[in-house]
Scaffold this motif. Structure first.
Motif, short mmCIF file in Angstrom:
data_model
loop_
_atom_site.label_atom_id
_atom_site.label_comp_id
_atom_site.label_asym_id
_atom_site.label_seq_id
_atom_site.Cartn_x
_atom_site.Cartn_y
_atom_site.Cartn_z
N LYS A 1 37.32 44.30 45.73
CA LYS A 1 36.43 44.51 47.28
C LYS A 1 34.84 45.22 46.86
O LYS A 1 33.96 45.51 46.08
CB LYS A 1 36.13 44.27 48.30
CG LYS A 1 36.73 43.47 49.50
CD LYS A 1 36.61 43.94 50.70
CE LYS A 1 37.59 42.70 51.63
NZ LYS A 1 37.48 42.69 53.17
N MET B 1 33.73 44.98 43.17
CA MET B 1 32.78 44.42 42.74
C MET B 1 31.37 44.64 43.00
O MET B 1 30.56 43.95 42.64
CB MET B 1 33.39 42.40 43.64
CG MET B 1 32.05 41.36 43.56
SD MET B 1 32.75 40.00 44.64
CE MET B 1 32.44 40.61 46.25
N THR C 1 30.89 40.50 37.58
CA THR C 1 30.78 40.38 39.14
C THR C 1 31.34 38.87 39.57
O THR C 1 32.38 39.26 40.33
CB THR C 1 29.36 40.26 39.52
OG1 THR C 1 28.74 41.76 39.19
CG2 THR C 1 29.41 40.47 41.18
N SER D 1 35.35 38.80 41.14
CA SER D 1 35.11 38.25 42.54
C SER D 1 36.01 36.70 42.75
O SER D 1 36.73 36.69 43.62
CB SER D 1 33.68 36.85 42.91
OG SER D 1 33.13 36.10 44.40
#
Length: 63
Positions: free
Chosen positions: A18, A21, A35, A39
């Motif tokens: 998390k 990202m 990114t 994800s």
């Protein structure tokens, strides 16, 4: 390997992904390849956690 330890590892990995990202999105944009790849990796780990540990949520909501 016990189940609590495995869950702890997955949760730690989720937190790290998390943060990674978010940093990637800030640096390269929300739609950048980096990114989006991160994800997808996060989705994979989240799905693993849900598959193996979601029964806890079912037990907590049933009572």
């Amino acid at each position: 390997m016990n189940k609590e330890w495995c869950e702890s590892l997955l949760l730690n990995q989720i937190d790290l992904l998390k943060k990674k990202m978010i940093d990637l999105a800030k640096g390269t944009g929300i739609n950048s390849y980096e990114t989006l790849r991160c994800s997808q990796e996060l989705d994979t780990v989240l799905n693993l956690h849900m598959k193996h540990f979601s029964h806890k949520n079912e037990l907590n909501t049933a009572s």
